[in-house]
Design a protein around this motif. Structure first.
Motif, short mmCIF file in Angstrom:
data_model
loop_
_atom_site.label_atom_id
_atom_site.label_comp_id
_atom_site.label_asym_id
_atom_site.label_seq_id
_atom_site.Cartn_x
_atom_site.Cartn_y
_atom_site.Cartn_z
N ARG A 28 0.82 -1.22 0.00
CA ARG A 28 0.00 0.00 0.00
C ARG A 28 0.86 1.28 0.00
NH1 ARG A 28 -5.43 -0.77 0.59
NH2 ARG A 28 -6.03 -2.79 1.47
N ASP A 29 2.04 1.22 0.57
CA ASP A 29 2.89 2.42 0.63
C ASP A 29 3.63 2.70 -0.68
OD1 ASP A 29 5.02 0.63 0.53
OD2 ASP A 29 5.75 1.07 2.55
N GLY A 30 3.36 1.88 -1.71
CA GLY A 30 3.98 2.09 -3.02
C GLY A 30 5.21 1.23 -3.27
N THR A 31 5.70 0.55 -2.25
CA THR A 31 6.85 -0.33 -2.42
C THR A 31 6.47 -1.47 -3.35
OG1 THR A 31 7.54 0.19 -0.17
CG2 THR A 31 8.55 -1.74 -1.20
N ARG A 32 7.39 -1.85 -4.22
CA ARG A 32 7.14 -2.97 -5.14
C ARG A 32 8.42 -3.75 -5.38
NH1 ARG A 32 4.88 0.39 -10.31
NH2 ARG A 32 3.31 1.08 -8.88
N HIS A 33 8.23 -5.00 -5.73
CA HIS A 33 9.37 -5.83 -6.08
C HIS A 33 8.88 -6.97 -6.97
CE1 HIS A 33 13.58 -6.70 -5.63
NE2 HIS A 33 13.24 -7.96 -5.82
N ALA A 34 9.75 -7.39 -7.89
CA ALA A 34 9.41 -8.49 -8.80
C ALA A 34 10.61 -9.40 -9.00
CB ALA A 34 8.96 -7.93 -10.16
N VAL A 35 10.30 -10.65 -9.28
CA VAL A 35 11.33 -11.61 -9.67
C VAL A 35 10.87 -12.32 -10.93
CG1 VAL A 35 12.28 -11.95 -7.35
CG2 VAL A 35 10.44 -13.43 -8.15
N LEU A 36 11.84 -12.76 -11.70
CA LEU A 36 11.55 -13.44 -12.96
C LEU A 36 12.57 -14.55 -13.14
CD1 LEU A 36 10.57 -11.87 -16.27
CD2 LEU A 36 12.53 -13.38 -16.25
N ARG A 37 12.06 -15.73 -13.48
CA ARG A 37 12.94 -16.88 -13.73
C ARG A 37 12.62 -17.41 -15.12
NH1 ARG A 37 15.93 -19.69 -10.19
NH2 ARG A 37 14.72 -18.97 -8.39
N ILE A 38 13.65 -17.66 -15.91
CA ILE A 38 13.50 -18.26 -17.24
C ILE A 38 13.72 -19.75 -17.09
CG2 ILE A 38 14.37 -18.31 -19.61
CD1 ILE A 38 15.36 -15.40 -19.11
N ARG A 39 12.78 -20.54 -17.59
CA ARG A 39 12.84 -21.98 -17.37
C ARG A 39 14.13 -22.61 -17.86
NH1 ARG A 39 7.69 -25.83 -17.43
NH2 ARG A 39 8.61 -27.44 -16.17
N ARG A 40 14.63 -22.14 -18.99
CA ARG A 40 15.89 -22.71 -19.53
C ARG A 40 17.10 -22.36 -18.68
NH1 ARG A 40 15.64 -22.50 -26.09
NH2 ARG A 40 13.39 -22.65 -26.23
N HIS A 41 16.92 -21.41 -17.78
CA HIS A 41 18.02 -20.97 -16.91
C HIS A 41 17.52 -20.96 -15.46
CE1 HIS A 41 20.18 -19.73 -20.52
NE2 HIS A 41 19.07 -19.15 -20.91
N GLU A 42 17.02 -22.09 -15.02
CA GLU A 42 16.35 -22.16 -13.72
C GLU A 42 17.22 -21.77 -12.53
OE1 GLU A 42 13.21 -24.84 -12.56
OE2 GLU A 42 13.48 -25.87 -14.47
N ASP A 43 18.53 -21.82 -12.70
CA ASP A 43 19.40 -21.47 -11.57
C ASP A 43 19.64 -19.96 -11.45
OD1 ASP A 43 20.76 -21.63 -13.99
OD2 ASP A 43 22.67 -22.12 -13.05
N GLU A 44 19.07 -19.18 -12.36
CA GLU A 44 19.23 -17.73 -12.32
C GLU A 44 17.89 -17.07 -12.02
OE1 GLU A 44 21.10 -16.21 -15.87
OE2 GLU A 44 22.31 -18.02 -16.04
N LEU A 45 17.91 -16.10 -11.12
CA LEU A 45 16.70 -15.37 -10.76
C LEU A 45 16.96 -13.88 -10.95
CD1 LEU A 45 13.81 -15.64 -9.52
CD2 LEU A 45 14.89 -15.17 -7.31
N LEU A 46 16.18 -13.26 -11.81
CA LEU A 46 16.26 -11.81 -11.99
C LEU A 46 15.39 -11.18 -10.90
CD1 LEU A 46 15.79 -11.65 -15.85
CD2 LEU A 46 17.94 -11.50 -14.58
N SER A 47 15.86 -10.12 -10.29
CA SER A 47 15.16 -9.52 -9.17
C SER A 47 15.36 -8.01 -9.20
CB SER A 47 15.72 -10.11 -7.86
OG SER A 47 15.11 -9.56 -6.74
N ALA A 48 14.26 -7.26 -9.22
CA ALA A 48 14.35 -5.80 -9.26
C ALA A 48 13.02 -5.18 -8.86
CB ALA A 48 14.75 -5.32 -10.66
#
Length: 163
Positions: free
Chosen positions: A124-144
């Motif tokens: 509610r205070d406007g804070t946000r965060h997302a993660v994205l994982r590509i199946r072909r590269h399951e050991d890598e997690l993009l986070s921002a």
């Protein structure tokens, strides 16, 4: 790591690659434990820090953008998160995509498709965060914070007071 980032990453780890999108209410763990102290032992909470993600069940695997405007959260919900898997194709094959119901099956079968698992959380205070994982590269997690800004904005709109 912020409490929201930790919660979003936890949701990503707990959700699979198959199935429809899942919506979560984010409640402050301390507040939840005030109302239901027995949950501390049942769920293994060591303290009341952070957020607890409360699964709202599966959503229809339809146009999420059309579904979200109809969702309104009570004040007891501090934030929300959405987990979903999407198929993407490179721009050079977009003109080949068939119209209609066959498009998804065609995209999944295409050798250049990518499967993305996306989890976006907002408060509610406007804070946000997302993660994205590509199946072909399951050991890598993009986070921002603004990895999927349009989805984060749509989720934020569900937290606005009902007018």
């Amino acid at each position: 790591m912020t409490a929201l980032e930790e919660t979003v990453k936890s949701i990503e780890q707990q959700t699979g690659w198959d199935g429809p999108p899942q919506l979560f209410a984010l409640v402050e763990t301390a507040e939840l434990l005030k109302v239901q102290p027995e949950l501390a032992d049942q769920l293994g909470f060591e303290d009341g820090d952070g957020f607890t993600a409360v699964d709202q069940g599966e959503l229809p695997d339809e146009d999420i953008g059309a579904l979200l405007p109809g969702i309104v959260w009570p004040e007891s919900v501090t934030g929300c998160a959405l987990a979903m898997v999407r198929i993407t194709l490179p721009p050079e094959v977009e003109e080949q995509i068939p119209d209609g119901e066959d498009a998804v099956a065609w995209a999944v079968a295409h050798p250049l498709h990518e499967e993305l698992k996306i989890v976006v959380g907002v408060l509610r205070d406007g804070t946000r965060h997302a993660v994205l994982r590509i199946r072909r590269h399951e050991d890598e997690l993009l986070s921002a914070e603004d990895l999927v800004p349009d989805l984060a904005e749509a989720l934020s709109q569900t937290l606005l007071p009902d007018e």
